[in-house]
Design a protein around this motif. Structure first.
Motif, PDB file in Angstrom:
ATOM      1  N   TYR A  11       0.977  -1.209  -0.096  1.00  0.00           N
ATOM      2  CA  TYR A  11       0.117   0.082  -0.053  1.00  0.00           C
ATOM      3  C   TYR A  11       0.910   1.182   0.002  1.00  0.00           C
ATOM      4  N   GLU A  12       2.001   1.143   0.649  1.00  0.00           N
ATOM      5  CA  GLU A  12       2.738   2.250   0.892  1.00  0.00           C
ATOM      6  C   GLU A  12       3.939   2.370  -0.063  1.00  0.00           C
ATOM      7  N   ALA A  13       4.255   3.514  -0.556  1.00  0.00           N
ATOM      8  CA  ALA A  13       5.178   3.667  -1.391  1.00  0.00           C
ATOM      9  C   ALA A  13       6.619   2.823  -1.052  1.00  0.00           C
ATOM     10  N   ASN A  14       7.307   2.579  -1.817  1.00  0.00           N
ATOM     11  CA  ASN A  14       8.578   1.460  -1.579  1.00  0.00           C
ATOM     12  C   ASN A  14       9.727   2.309  -0.891  1.00  0.00           C
ATOM     13  N   TRP A  15      10.742   1.920  -0.637  1.00  0.00           N
ATOM     14  CA  TRP A  15      12.044   2.263   0.053  1.00  0.00           C
ATOM     15  C   TRP A  15      12.415   3.694  -0.410  1.00  0.00           C
ATOM     16  N   GLY A  16      12.953   4.532   0.325  1.00  0.00           N
ATOM     17  CA  GLY A  16      13.755   5.601  -0.300  1.00  0.00           C
ATOM     18  C   GLY A  16      12.989   6.648  -0.774  1.00  0.00           C
ATOM     19  N   ARG A  17      11.561   6.701  -0.595  1.00  0.00           N
ATOM     20  CA  ARG A  17      10.830   7.681  -1.457  1.00  0.00           C
ATOM     21  C   ARG A  17      10.276   8.596  -0.051  1.00  0.00           C
ATOM     22  N   ASP A  66       0.861  -1.371   4.340  1.00  0.00           N
ATOM     23  CA  ASP A  66       1.976  -2.251   4.434  1.00  0.00           C
ATOM     24  C   ASP A  66       3.122  -1.805   3.377  1.00  0.00           C
ATOM     25  N   SER A  67       4.302  -2.099   3.482  1.00  0.00           N
ATOM     26  CA  SER A  67       5.418  -1.668   2.938  1.00  0.00           C
ATOM     27  C   SER A  67       6.200  -2.912   2.307  1.00  0.00           C
ATOM     28  N   HIS A  68       6.807  -2.716   1.331  1.00  0.00           N
ATOM     29  CA  HIS A  68       7.977  -3.693   0.890  1.00  0.00           C
ATOM     30  C   HIS A  68       9.227  -2.933   1.001  1.00  0.00           C
ATOM     31  N   PRO A  77       8.323   0.157   9.137  1.00  0.00           N
ATOM     32  CA  PRO A  77       6.810   0.524   8.471  1.00  0.00           C
ATOM     33  C   PRO A  77       5.876   0.312   9.428  1.00  0.00           C
ATOM     34  N   ARG A  78       4.571   0.222   9.104  1.00  0.00           N
ATOM     35  CA  ARG A  78       3.595   0.000   9.859  1.00  0.00           C
ATOM     36  C   ARG A  78       3.273  -1.513   9.784  1.00  0.00           C
TER      37      ARG A  78
END
Length: 850
Positions: A500-506, A514-516, A535-536
């Motif tokens: 759901y969340e933008a990926n790393w470094g942004r 949720d994040s990758h 992340p959450r």
């Protein structure tokens, strides 16, 4: 023709009469007229290998030698005999649980089915085509590559399906397992065949087409369920019937409800509500029993039971909490009203040749998940909707399943024919899986939303084509799939896309949903970044390693033992893989000279680095409420992010996962000029505890010892104690010392957690060449090792040349003067014969200078 709509495996359905059609099959390449024996269920690749027509695809460079198969058409045929008594049934259905993928089915000269989706089953009424005596069945498979080429040639642009390892990226047009076309850990093996069971079903006056135990409300005091049945009256007349539901738990008295119904010709829907007082709740792994009730539905006409179906049902409530808060938006699972920190992993298909995945392999894999204290697996969207057996085993073990629909890493078409296929696929799999207690949620796709936003597709394709892709995304993932979930599985959570969340470094990363996190891989960041990028909910993060040497032996020869040899590169599908393993290794260790040492140290590196992330996620609850590692398993012997290799061997990562996910864990971490001790607990009750802290040198001398008393946190993480960093290591050599932490119950003295903390990285340590004393004893078909050393031995790795064996522990630190017993058992329960044991430790390695 009709799609299967419910459970049709023999484990979940009681069939009045059936005939399995798994014998006597032959196969042929279209146009060759050479018919050879075939195995069903199976794939054409398996049959070609068995007949000596293909080499072992996994060995050496043989992947190149099998690519011709995907361009051919293949025929499968068999015959079977029926009696007059069998033909006298009201109706007879031919059931294919899985056809891969484009297939025409002919029975006694009649074309009865045209299949076009690997992810659905088919159930065709065939009585009028059958004969007494011999019947002939032919399945004609068309090349999935040639079948999709007209769409590819007329599409006007090439979809960004980068994991499709062929110039003509046709995989997106076909509803077939995406990973079979290649992936960044996967062999390209585009299969075809009768990949799941096939049978004839003989039906009487009526059949139960579907039985859904809809859990409308579940609490500890009362469960309200609605038993929803689809009953097909096969007669052309109204039939009076009794429909009965029984619900049983163990030896308790059964609950029962019965209702008289008038069955109209065709499909009838029947609802029988049932309330269960003080239910035994199904609990996740680590919280209690995964209680399962036996639900049994039957239809009786004229005093005779004509149809029945049964399920094992876990009564529970699962809620995904996705709510705005002052920090962003939460994402966590609440089970039976209790917030649950998700400890788990991502599952890919366990084999490139799917029919090889037996129930026994599922059992072994889910036992491994359970043993590592995990409570969740994510069935990833680039593989398959797994067999019923996986979900049944997850039900038994209290493992929640995050279920992706099978879409990953690329946009997809949205023409009417494609949408019809997806709709049928969604209906079939939602109905097939919705009764499982383990099924926690549905997710529309893997990383497609992120790709639409951040992977440069708008710039690559321009506004007009990008808008087509965006329109297709909306139709598939914001309309079609959520509507089907709402209609067929009411109350189950649907997530449009992961992450759901933008990926790393942004910007603003880590605050919502949720994040990758691929920062430690594609971002080439150090593992310490995992302590800051919280992340959450972490639904993917990973780092690669080679499998251990006995697995490398299975696909390579000694002359190939070089990280950059052609064979090793053929088994390394990530573009930066071997480079990054060595680069990151150099941050923490001195890089070895020998290939075997690189393999061993790479396993250690992966395990230690990933553990840092898992512990960071647990420390930061409730802000972070989940940690799912990428990935659990392999589909072939390969260099990958897996925790368990293709042959079932646990890598260091799985042992470290078991430690990081322990029910109670003490964890020390340096934060600024403080050394902080956290206690993480998933236990639902508190108790008085004592933390013993010992500063010890590598020879076992205790330099300082003190204790801290407190309470065990309940289902949470807490800062238990902190001290000044310089004071913690005052008057000692940090390169030759460590802190030993033991957490015990204050009254029962039960050891709850036993961990060590090293103040410097391994490459700065002066590790002794510890002499490990090893005593070996045969014990009830197993092998027991007793290890002891007078000095610290770091990252002890016990190797034996038997695939899939289980160690009670491995990749551990052997503390000075502390005896460790390790039990080694075979993976299949057979007695272990005499085996050679080889023991490695970190100080055994010879190094080059960095």
């Amino acid at each position: 023709m009709a799609l299967l709509t419910g459970f049709f495996s023999l484990g979940n359905t009681t069939l009045a009469d059936s005939l399995t059609l798994h014998s006597g099959w032959q196969f042929s390449k279209y146009g060759s007229n050479e018919w050879l024996p075939a195995v069903v269920p199976g794939t054409v690749h398996q049959d070609l290998i068995a007949q000596g027509k293909l080499p072992d695809p996994f060995y050496g460079m043989n992947e190149d030698e099998i690519q011709w198969v995907e361009d051919e058409d293949w025929l499968y045929r068999t015959s079977f005999t029926l009696t007059e008594e069998q033909l006298a049934h009201q109706e007879i259905f031919l059931v294919f649980e899985g056809l891969d993928t484009y297939a025409d089915v002919s029975l006694n000269g009649a074309c009865i089915l045209k299949a076009d989706n690997m992810f659905v089953g088919y159930r065709v009424p065939v009585k009028h085509f059958l004969r007494k005596g011999e019947n002939k069945l032919l399945v004609s498979f068309r090349s999935p590559l040639r079948e999709a080429m007209p769409q590819w040639e007329t599409n006007g642009f090439i979809y960004p399906a980068a994991n499709d390892h062929r110039a003509e990226r046709v995989s997106i047009f076909t509803r077939k397992a995406p990973y079979s076309y290649g992936w960044d850990w996967g062999i390209r093996m585009v299969t075809c065949g009768i990949w799941r069971p096939v049978r004839l079903e003989f039906a009487g006056q009526a059949v139960i087409e579907d039985y859904f135990v809809c859990q409308e409300s579940v609490t500890s005091s009362r469960a309200e369920v609605d038993n929803r049945l689809e009953i097909n009256n096969l007669s052309n007349q109204i039939q009076e019937a009794q429909v009965k539901i029984t619900c049983t738990y163990g030896q308790e008295r059964s609950r029962m409800i019965e209702q008289a119904v008038s069955l109209q010709p065709g499909v009838n829907t029947v609802s029988l509500p049932l309330n269960i007082e003080s239910p035994h709740l199904w609990m996740p792994n680590g919280w209690g029993e995964a209680a399962l009730y036996d639900f049994h539905a039957s239809v009786t006409i004229d005093g005779k039971t004509v149809a029945c179906k049964q399920h094992q049902i876990g009564l529970r409530s699962i809620r995904v909490v996705q709510e705005k808060d002052s920090l962003g938006m939460s994402f966590y699972f609440e089970v039976n009203g209790i917030p649950m920190f998700a400890k788990g992993t991502n599952l890919i298909p366990s084999d490139a040749l799917l029919p090889r995945v037996t129930r026994e392999r599922y059992v072994c894999l889910l036992e491994d998940v359970q043993a590592a204290h995990m409570n969740m697996i994510r069935v990833w969207g680039g593989g398959v909707y797994e067999d019923d057996a996986l979900y049944e085993e997850a039900d038994k073990r209290g493992i929640l399943v995050w279920q992706d629909f099978m879409f990953a890493c690329t946009p997809y078409p949205h023409d009417p024919a494609f949408l019809k296929q997806v709709s049928e696929e969604a209906v079939y799999n939602i109905k097939r899986l919705r009764n499982h207690a383990s099924l926690a949620m549905w997710c529309g796709n893997n990383e497609v939303s992120e790709g639409m936003k951040y992977w440069g597709w708008k710039k690559k394709y321009g506004t007009e084509i990008y808008q087509q892709l965006a329109d297709g995304y909306d139709i598939l993932f914001r309309r079609l799939l959520p509507e089907k979930v709402k209609e067929l599985d009411p109350g189950r959570f649907y997530l449009e896309s992961s992450p759901y969340e933008a990926n790393w470094g942004r910007p603003n990363t880590w605050k919502n949903g949720d994040s990758h996190n691929w920062g430690i891989w594609y971002g080439q960041k150090p593992f310490e970044s995992l302590d800051a990028e919280i992340p959450r909910f972490m639904s993917e993060f990973g780092f690669q390693s080679f499998p251990e040497m006995k697995t490398i032996h299975s696909f390579a020869s000694p002359e190939d033992y070089n990280m950059e040899s052609p064979v090793m590169n053929a088994h390394q599908k990530s573009s930066i893989g071997n480079f990054l393993i060595k680069k990151t290794m150099g941050l923490y260790y001195r890089v070895p000279e020998k290939f075997e040492d690189l393999v061993y140290l790479g396993l250690v590196l992966q395990g230690q680095g990933m553990r840092q992330g898992m512990e960071a996620h647990r420390r930061n609850r409730p802000y972070c409420m989940g940690s799912l590692i990428w990935q659990l398993n392999d589909s072939w012997p390969v260099v990958s992010w897996s925790a368990i290799d293709y042959y079932g061997n646990w890598k260091a990562l799985h042992y470290q996962s078991r430690r990081a996910f322990a029910p109670v864990l003490v964890d020390a971490v340096r934060e600024g000029d403080k050394l902080k001790y956290y206690v993480m607990s998933d236990v639902l009750k508190t108790k008085d505890i004592v933390l013993q802290i010992e500063l010890t040198d590598f020879k076992g001398k205790v330099l300082r010892r003190h204790q801290v008393k407190g309470e065990l946190p309940v289902n949470s993480s807490a800062l238990f104690y902190e001290e000044d960093w310089n004071s913690a290591f005052a008057a000692c050599d940090t390169t030759t010392s460590f802190i030993h932490m033991t957490l015990k119950g204050a009254h029962d003295r039960q050891v709850l957690s036993d961990e060590v903390y090293y103040p410097v990285r391994p490459k700065a340590q002066h590790l002794p060449q510890a002499k490990i004393n090893c005593k070996i004893k045969k014990k009830n078909g197993a092998c027991e090792l007793t290890l002891k050393s007078d000095q610290l031995a770091r990252d002890v790795f016990i190797e034996i040349p038997v695939q899939g064996v289980r160690f009670s522990d491995n990749f551990f630190d052997l503390l000075p003067g502390v005896s460790r017993k390790i039990l080694i058992t075979s993976g299949d329960g057979s007695p272990l014969e005499d085996v050679s044991v080889h023991i490695r430790q970190l100080s055994d390695i010879s190094y080059t200078e960095n």
